[in-house]
Enzyme design. Sequence first.
Site, short mmCIF file in Angstrom:
data_model
loop_
_atom_site.label_atom_id
_atom_site.label_comp_id
_atom_site.label_asym_id
_atom_site.label_seq_id
_atom_site.Cartn_x
_atom_site.Cartn_y
_atom_site.Cartn_z
N SER A 1 0.69 -1.28 -0.01
CA SER A 1 0.14 -0.11 0.02
C SER A 1 0.85 1.19 0.14
O SER A 1 0.52 2.40 -0.39
CB SER A 1 -0.97 -0.13 1.27
OG SER A 1 -1.66 -0.90 1.26
N THR B 1 4.85 -7.39 1.04
CA THR B 1 4.34 -8.94 1.09
C THR B 1 4.03 -9.21 -0.17
O THR B 1 4.01 -10.32 -0.68
CB THR B 1 3.07 -9.15 2.19
OG1 THR B 1 3.74 -8.90 3.49
CG2 THR B 1 2.73 -10.49 1.95
N HIS C 1 -2.96 -13.49 5.88
CA HIS C 1 -3.81 -12.70 5.31
C HIS C 1 -4.33 -11.90 6.43
O HIS C 1 -5.38 -11.59 6.84
CB HIS C 1 -5.04 -13.62 4.74
CG HIS C 1 -4.91 -14.03 3.54
ND1 HIS C 1 -5.78 -14.50 2.48
CD2 HIS C 1 -3.85 -13.97 2.73
CE1 HIS C 1 -5.27 -14.96 1.60
NE2 HIS C 1 -4.07 -14.56 1.42
N HIS D 1 -8.18 -12.60 -2.00
CA HIS D 1 -7.04 -12.54 -1.67
C HIS D 1 -6.44 -11.13 -1.47
O HIS D 1 -6.88 -9.91 -2.18
CB HIS D 1 -6.04 -13.15 -2.39
CG HIS D 1 -6.28 -14.58 -2.57
ND1 HIS D 1 -5.30 -15.33 -2.41
CD2 HIS D 1 -7.36 -15.41 -2.76
CE1 HIS D 1 -5.68 -16.72 -2.37
NE2 HIS D 1 -6.87 -16.89 -2.63
#
Length: 596
Positions: A32, A105, A532, A575
């Site tokens: 992000s 990630t 997750h 996902h």
Amino acid sequence: MRALALVILLSYGATGALTESFDYIIVGAGTSGLVVANRLSEDPSVTVAVIEPGTDQRNNPNVTDPNNFQQAFNTPIDWQYATTKQPGAGDRAIDLHQGKAWGGTSTINGMTYIRGDAAQFDAWEHLGNPGWNWAALLPYYKKSENYTAPSQTQLDAGATYEARYHGTAGHVKTGYVPALRNGSSAPAVLAAWADGVPGLELPHNPDLNGGDVRGYSMGPQTLDAELGLRWDSSRAYYLPVEGRSNLKIVRGTAKRITWAEGGKRGRTSSCGSPLVANGVEFVTEGGEARVLKARREVVVSAGAVRTPLVLEGSGVGNPRILESLGIETKINLPGVGENLIEQPNHLLGYSGDMEPSPSAYHTFVTAADLFGSDIGTVEALTRASLPKWAQAAADASGPGAVNATALEKLLRIQHDLIFVHNVTAAEILTAVVPQLLASNFWILLPFSRGSVHLGSADAIDEPVIDPRFFLADFDLAATVATAKMAQQYWRSETLRDAVVAPIIPGPDVLPDDATDEQWESYVRETLNANSHVLGTASMMSRELGGVVDPELRVYGTANVRVVDASVLPTQISGHLTATLYAVAERAAEIIKRTSW
């Protein structure tokens, strides 16, 4: 008048060290953070610094080659976290993989690009986030995506799509591996889902990214479809603009936000006069403490594990926890580090004789699919158990952390998603690789809630992570039901000649007539984290335990935002990567519109 961003201002900080000053400081060059960095630095009149402990991995084959998925695990670009010992998983500490590199990630994940069920995003509005719903997010999914439609040979191998759901001009390349071609395994794998599980009428899903994921299909991945090259956040959002003179990555580990002298000024809010951040303290690779000054905003994008740690180190969190760490409370915000939601991951494997496939096949099922005629009983028992699970999570977090009544409301919204809106509740990933036929499976919406906090004020790299797997007994029952469905799949008439014998586990662990107790023991003892993790700085009302408002601003602050998986208040039937790109694209627009 603020100096133009092409000129980096320098000043002496409180420590006496030379301190650089930027308009925006972003904590974390992850999935992000680099989206936000790219979009904010589009304006040449502002400067942007990104603080990141990881490094450039553009030439690391464990990152670039999609065939090397998992090879980067437990290497220097993986944080290699471990949870606390989990009573629900045989009292084992569970590995949790999170990327430590430019791109975070997205450099080590499975590259799957699947969004989720529309109703799950619509539910965010009911948590105090007007305007956050599927319809509002879809344009940002498409804005971020650069989709390559499957070739004819890939269509023949089982890839399908609907062009209306995809963007073709974004930064994130998505598509299918070049090696995907028609072979003997694809028709059999798909046909077995069509008619291989007794009593299950599961449809083929033409596109898993249209807001309804139920069914079986092949999903795209975040890769260059022609080169077979992983397309992580760094390659998508940073490398194309790394020459911008107003954008800089600073190597270091962010420890805490620094606050303006006097503590409060600026715009008012429902919380009164908010705190103003004026910089970020970080530690260099050599262990030296430094400060970067922020003239406008601090954006924390350190991920669902590390973002709460940065906030706690800054005095934002549960006063009881902060006091125990010797940290002065600046903002009483007990939701920091709470509402951690992680999915338990499991595997069944068989020896067999099928042509290997370079791509996996996704199957998404609802609770009604899992429990069949027992769904009414399961729904009622689940609804009756919500107060118990909420109280158990509150008790586990300790005084002043989680309000059991508020948490019960969150669980009730999830209950309605599963049993009223019939969103998908489990995923089974079918893979055919040399000498192994496998089902990787996990429940999508666990009711268990955990936490992550600093273990000590100076040990940000050693968080206390407690997902509390199977705290809610629905999670165990749903996992066993998913495992049984995967087993039935491999026993189907379509695949019977291809499957030789179960090997993960062997028949000595799970015989053909395994009892529920044997299944439960197996899933407890073999549980892995799905990596997750989300929810630890949730976007929802403060009364519900939220940490950020609908503009992603931390409650009680004037100019601190959070943009990463920690703000997602609920798990999704997809996902995370696709949604993180969409949320970050929207966040960047919000910051541009509402920043000082």
